[in-house]
Design a protein around this motif. Sequence first.
Motif, short mmCIF file in Angstrom:
data_model
loop_
_atom_site.label_atom_id
_atom_site.label_comp_id
_atom_site.label_asym_id
_atom_site.label_seq_id
_atom_site.Cartn_x
_atom_site.Cartn_y
_atom_site.Cartn_z
N TRP A 151 38.53 6.02 51.47
CA TRP A 151 37.43 6.10 52.44
C TRP A 151 37.92 5.69 53.82
CZ3 TRP A 151 37.85 1.97 49.12
CH2 TRP A 151 37.73 0.69 49.67
N SER A 160 36.84 3.82 57.19
CA SER A 160 35.86 2.88 57.74
C SER A 160 35.58 3.32 59.17
CB SER A 160 36.43 1.47 57.71
OG SER A 160 35.52 0.57 58.31
N VAL A 161 34.41 3.88 59.36
CA VAL A 161 34.14 4.51 60.67
C VAL A 161 32.69 4.37 61.12
CG1 VAL A 161 33.82 6.77 59.58
CG2 VAL A 161 34.48 6.66 61.98
N PHE A 162 31.77 4.42 60.18
CA PHE A 162 30.37 4.39 60.57
C PHE A 162 29.81 2.98 60.53
CE2 PHE A 162 30.33 8.90 58.80
CZ PHE A 162 30.46 9.47 60.07
N SER A 163 28.62 2.85 61.06
CA SER A 163 27.93 1.56 61.04
C SER A 163 26.64 1.67 60.24
CB SER A 163 27.63 1.08 62.44
OG SER A 163 26.89 -0.11 62.38
N GLY A 164 25.82 2.65 60.62
CA GLY A 164 24.52 2.79 59.96
C GLY A 164 24.61 3.59 58.68
N ARG A 165 25.16 4.79 58.78
CA ARG A 165 25.26 5.63 57.59
C ARG A 165 26.49 5.21 56.77
NH1 ARG A 165 26.93 11.54 59.99
NH2 ARG A 165 27.01 12.04 57.77
N PRO A 166 26.51 5.59 55.51
CA PRO A 166 27.66 5.20 54.67
C PRO A 166 28.94 5.86 55.16
CG PRO A 166 25.78 5.86 53.32
CD PRO A 166 25.44 6.23 54.73
N ASP A 167 30.04 5.16 54.98
CA ASP A 167 31.34 5.73 55.35
C ASP A 167 31.68 6.90 54.42
OD1 ASP A 167 32.05 4.05 57.47
OD2 ASP A 167 32.70 2.48 56.11
N TYR A 222 36.31 4.00 64.60
CA TYR A 222 37.27 4.12 63.50
C TYR A 222 38.02 2.81 63.29
CZ TYR A 222 41.36 5.60 60.88
OH TYR A 222 42.34 5.70 59.95
N ARG A 223 38.00 2.32 62.05
CA ARG A 223 38.60 1.02 61.75
C ARG A 223 39.64 1.10 60.63
NH1 ARG A 223 32.92 0.10 62.54
NH2 ARG A 223 32.56 0.56 60.34
N LEU A 262 34.62 14.72 58.81
CA LEU A 262 35.06 13.52 59.54
C LEU A 262 34.97 13.74 61.03
CD1 LEU A 262 38.11 12.11 57.59
CD2 LEU A 262 35.86 11.12 57.88
N ASN A 275 24.24 -3.23 56.02
CA ASN A 275 24.79 -2.62 57.25
C ASN A 275 24.07 -3.15 58.49
OD1 ASN A 275 22.32 -1.41 57.06
ND2 ASN A 275 23.07 0.68 56.99
N CYS A 276 24.26 -2.44 59.58
CA CYS A 276 23.67 -2.87 60.85
C CYS A 276 22.15 -2.91 60.79
CB CYS A 276 24.13 -1.95 61.98
SG CYS A 276 23.81 -0.20 61.68
N PHE A 285 22.68 -0.92 51.65
CA PHE A 285 23.13 -0.22 52.86
C PHE A 285 21.92 0.56 53.40
CE2 PHE A 285 26.45 1.92 55.43
CZ PHE A 285 27.28 0.85 55.62
N GLN A 307 18.82 2.48 55.01
CA GLN A 307 18.75 3.61 55.95
C GLN A 307 17.35 3.69 56.55
OE1 GLN A 307 21.52 5.63 56.67
NE2 GLN A 307 22.47 3.94 55.55
N ASP A 350 26.33 9.10 63.96
CA ASP A 350 25.90 7.83 63.37
C ASP A 350 24.90 7.15 64.30
OD1 ASP A 350 25.88 5.78 61.48
OD2 ASP A 350 27.67 4.79 62.27
N TYR A 351 24.33 6.10 63.80
CA TYR A 351 23.47 5.25 64.62
C TYR A 351 23.95 3.82 64.43
CZ TYR A 351 21.46 4.23 60.09
OH TYR A 351 21.33 3.86 58.79
N GLY A 356 28.60 -1.54 60.03
CA GLY A 356 28.79 -1.02 58.68
C GLY A 356 29.10 -2.09 57.65
#
Lengths: 118, 318
Positions: free
Chosen positions: A7, A9-16, A51-52, A103, B185-186, B198, B200, B259-260, B276
């Motif tokens: 995976w 590691s890139v998103f914050s709100g939605r799943p990676d 992107y992490r 991606l 998550n956030c 997580f 939504q 994303d948000y 995340g």
Amino acid sequence: MGKCIAWASVFSGRPDPEWSLDDETLGFVERTWETLKPSLEQQPTIPILGYRGCYIRCPEGNKWFIYKTFVKLNIKGNVVIKHDANMELERKLINSAPKIFQLPSFVWNNIDSDGIKE
Amino acid sequence: MALRITIDIFSGRENPVIELSENESVEALKQLKPSGRLDQKKEIFPTEPTLGYRGLLIEQYDTIDKDLPQHFRYVHGELYGKDLAHKASGDAFEEFVCGSEGLIRKIKLDKEFSEMVLKEIEEFKKLRYLLDPKIVDLLRRRLSIYWPCRWWWPCYWWCCRKCRCAPIYEPASWNDGDIKEWNNNCYNYASNYRTDTFAQPGRASGNIWNDLSACNVPSANISAKMGAISDDLIDNPNANNKCPSQGHLVALVIAPGWDYHWYRKGRNGYWSHKPGHTQVTNQDNSGNAISDPRTANRGLYTEFCTFMTVMHGHIKIK
């Protein structure tokens, strides 16, 4: 034995984005890992948002973390760090993501910025 | 007729209690006799919790003096209790109790305890001056416009009273390196609502987002903002980085098309976030503290969408 999972590691709100590694990619990762030189470098500074890095987690417990030239393999608590000067592992891994995960361009840009995108 | 006096000073250990003899009680009650009523603005004992000396709690038992309630508080010559907000006849009652020759000798505590209490009584006097509503209003009007909240600012906590409903920045309670960190998550962090799913926006209310192209999307689609609103977060676009009187402030930003991300404003006036699966942090992408998410370095989350208010116990996320 199941498949290894990768995976980014890139998103914050939605799943990676997460996907099963195909045998060809896993074989490449394992072979490349063997050729890399051990390193004493510290983990580089990773952006807080964006992107992490990429991860691989295998059923037998191996876990890779790859961010640019920094590659870390954790085998049941034993950590080895190696230097991937050409960032082959990161590029291969991101390329292996199924198109369905779409991606984002900034993942590519991260590699682009070092001028080595395939 | 007998009195029991509790020195309200400790937080963790039991407060010291002094049992008075009948003669001592008679003498004490002379000093505690209510005289004039207090100024209207002082009628309420400071509601801000403070550490250290907070007054003498007095309890009458056996026979009750009808001029005083059964339980009341004496602080700096003032009496507080049920139907009681008066000056006391004696303004040196604390010395009478806590002075080196006072009733405090009846309890077996360190010699230094009396000195410490007397010092604390004076400290509390200064603190009460700062808590005086007139002073608070004056200073807030004069200073809060110009001065940001700083930990070293002596008036820090009343300057920030407007954010008193906001959650405290306690990253360790989320950064467990395990289930909590990984599965929240956030959105969880900003709403201060752990689900381990997580969460939504809109999933709990059956209105999950399906369009992240922008903050506002075509009416047939559902944005992250619309999802959050259906989870009962309150859109507060004009909050202008100011804490609401109730609940706490969060901010929604968008990485258009991808994303948000959410931030939450803490009790200290600064913002923090949980990107995340990663750890909670109070820094932006430049490593700076976040005083306003509109101006923070947000990386790819280039579109500031809106401020929203989270009313505690009124939202449902999943």
